[in-house]
Design a protein around this motif. Structure first.
Motif, PDB file in Angstrom:
ATOM      1  N   SER A  17       0.865  -1.169   0.000  1.00 38.08           N
ATOM      2  CA  SER A  17       0.000   0.000   0.000  1.00 38.08           C
ATOM      3  C   SER A  17       0.904   1.221   0.000  1.00 38.08           C
ATOM      4  N   ALA A  18       0.765   2.051  -1.014  1.00 29.61           N
ATOM      5  CA  ALA A  18       1.649   3.209  -1.160  1.00 29.61           C
ATOM      6  C   ALA A  18       0.872   4.508  -0.980  1.00 29.61           C
ATOM      7  N   ASN A  19       1.623   5.579  -0.901  1.00 34.65           N
ATOM      8  CA  ASN A  19       1.123   6.945  -0.661  1.00 34.65           C
ATOM      9  C   ASN A  19       0.713   7.129   0.796  1.00 34.65           C
ATOM     10  N   LEU A  20      -0.223   6.292   1.282  1.00 32.91           N
ATOM     11  CA  LEU A  20      -0.643   6.330   2.690  1.00 32.91           C
ATOM     12  C   LEU A  20      -1.156   7.709   3.086  1.00 32.91           C
ATOM     13  N   GLY A  21      -1.790   8.374   2.152  1.00 29.49           N
ATOM     14  CA  GLY A  21      -2.253   9.734   2.372  1.00 29.49           C
ATOM     15  C   GLY A  21      -1.278  10.727   1.782  1.00 29.49           C
ATOM     16  N   PRO A  22      -0.474  11.382   2.614  1.00 28.42           N
ATOM     17  CA  PRO A  22       0.373  12.466   2.119  1.00 28.42           C
ATOM     18  C   PRO A  22       1.692  12.026   1.489  1.00 28.42           C
ATOM     19  N   THR A 225      -2.333  11.251   8.279  1.00 29.62           N
ATOM     20  CA  THR A 225      -2.763  10.662   7.006  1.00 29.62           C
ATOM     21  C   THR A 225      -3.600  11.618   6.168  1.00 29.62           C
ATOM     22  N   ARG A 226      -3.691  12.887   6.555  1.00 31.48           N
ATOM     23  CA  ARG A 226      -4.437  13.839   5.731  1.00 31.48           C
ATOM     24  C   ARG A 226      -3.625  14.209   4.489  1.00 31.48           C
ATOM     25  N   ASP A 227      -4.306  14.272   3.369  1.00 29.01           N
ATOM     26  CA  ASP A 227      -3.642  14.526   2.085  1.00 29.01           C
ATOM     27  C   ASP A 227      -4.276  15.710   1.367  1.00 29.01           C
ATOM     28  N   TRP A 228      -3.437  16.469   0.659  1.00 32.98           N
ATOM     29  CA  TRP A 228      -3.915  17.576  -0.171  1.00 32.98           C
ATOM     30  C   TRP A 228      -3.625  17.371  -1.666  1.00 32.98           C
ATOM     31  N   VAL A 257      -6.811   6.410   0.697  1.00 35.63           N
ATOM     32  CA  VAL A 257      -6.852   5.635  -0.534  1.00 35.63           C
ATOM     33  C   VAL A 257      -5.524   4.898  -0.656  1.00 35.63           C
ATOM     34  N   SER A 258      -5.595   3.597  -0.889  1.00 37.75           N
ATOM     35  CA  SER A 258      -4.378   2.797  -1.019  1.00 37.75           C
ATOM     36  C   SER A 258      -3.813   2.933  -2.424  1.00 37.75           C
ATOM     37  N   GLY A 259      -2.592   3.424  -2.533  1.00 40.29           N
ATOM     38  CA  GLY A 259      -1.974   3.591  -3.833  1.00 40.29           C
ATOM     39  C   GLY A 259      -2.802   4.495  -4.728  1.00 40.29           C
ATOM     40  N   ALA A 260      -3.013   4.056  -5.967  1.00 47.19           N
ATOM     41  CA  ALA A 260      -3.842   4.805  -6.907  1.00 47.19           C
ATOM     42  C   ALA A 260      -5.313   4.470  -6.767  1.00 47.19           C
ATOM     43  N   GLY A 261      -5.667   3.654  -5.741  1.00 48.23           N
ATOM     44  CA  GLY A 261      -7.042   3.289  -5.501  1.00 48.23           C
ATOM     45  C   GLY A 261      -7.497   2.142  -6.394  1.00 48.23           C
TER      46      GLY A 261
END
Length: 299
Positions: A17-22, A225-228, A257-261
């Motif tokens: 699982s990548a990105n992990l939010g921010p 885990t908040r992302d913009w 969202v995990s990775g690109a969803g």
């Protein structure tokens, strides 16, 4: 000239699982769904056998992603076999944001090295990770698939880097997997070419906080885990996923969202039964643990 080993070689490789939010294109976790593959050098030709998740949607020829990765690794080591047999048992969902393509690439390069006598001398771990990231185009999934655990990765000059960090053992996770997927190229196509400076700065701060939260201060996971940068922008391709993320976060659950969803990953620090109860109808729900073991040859 390379010499190939007799008999088959097997590998197990984890989902990620990548990105992990921010942590866009830079943070990734290996998690407890694993594909298992077996390969053998044969006299001539190519045989590809696939069973399990996504078996009906993948080619059985040289365009198969594992085969392409194997060919690239054989080129790196200076020798191509005239014949290959590949058998894949897939458990990682395809096009769901759990790193199925990265798992295929990592499995391919590790299998190829395992099939060459003295392959470790011809292709170091660093060389294989570079090759895998080149094939994928970014390192945030291939690095944890190869190394295991929680990995911070990126590019410095003309080389990829990947640094492992420990994960607090109290942290658990649940993956909510919808019935239909989203191709990574579609999800990336929704991202803007530029972002406001304030959003970039906010994301940088949360990504740094996320490293601290995952490695020892999980009480900060919701804020961390908040992302913009990418999740809201991808909503047209996965509206149900973003709606679930918002519902969970409104209730204090660190969800991304995990990775690109479109899979949604929710973190917890206690029993996950209350999280599993939030799984939408028709979706799959998987309890996950962080996999400390990356791609591994099986004996």
């Amino acid at each position: 000239m390379a010499t190939f080993v007799d008999g088959p070689v097997r590998v197990s490789v984890p989902a990620t699982s990548a990105n992990l939010g921010p942590g866009f294109d830079s943070l990734g976790l290996a998690v407890s769904l694993r594909d298992e593959l077996e390969a053998e050098v044969v006299g001539e030709g190519l045989v590809v056998e696939v069973e399990g998740t996504g078996a009906d949607g993948v080619p059985r020829d040289e365009t198969h992603l594992v085969v392409r990765a194997m060919r690239a690794a054989f080129d790196l080591m200076g020798e191509q076999p005239t014949g290959l047999r590949l058998s894949c048992h897939n458990r990682i969902p395809h096009a769901r944001g759990l790193g199925s393509s990265s798992a295929a690439i990592v499995a391919g390069v590790v299998l190829a090295r395992g099939l060459v006598a003295g392959g470790q001398l011809l292709a170091s771990d660093e060389a294989l990770l570079d090759l895998a990231a080149d094939l994928e185009g970014h390192p945030d999934n291939v690095a944890p698939a190869f190394l295991g655990g929680f990995v911070i990765s990126g590019r410095e000059d003309d080389r990829w880097f990947a640094v492992r960090a420990g994960v607090d053992p109290r942290i658990t996770a649940v993956a909510f997997v919808p019935p239909t997927g989203v191709e990574t190229a579609v999800a990336r196509g929704l991202l803007p070419a530029t972002v406001p400076h304030a959003d970039a700065a906010a994301n940088s701060g949360r990504a740094a906080l996320l490293v601290a939260a995952l490695t020892g201060q999980p009480e900060h996971l919701l804020a961390a885990t908040r992302d913009w940068l990418h999740q809201d922008q991808r909503e047209p391709a996965m509206p149900e996923s973003l709606a679930l993320v918002r519902r969970l976060r409104a209730d204090g659950v660190p969800a991304v969202v995990s990775g690109a969803g479109p899979t949604v990953l929710a973190f917890g620090t206690t029993d996950t039964s209350s999280l599993r109860a939030r799984c939408p109808d028709g979706w799959e729900c998987h309890d996950l643990v962080i996999e400390s073991q990356g791609a591994a040859l099986l004996t």
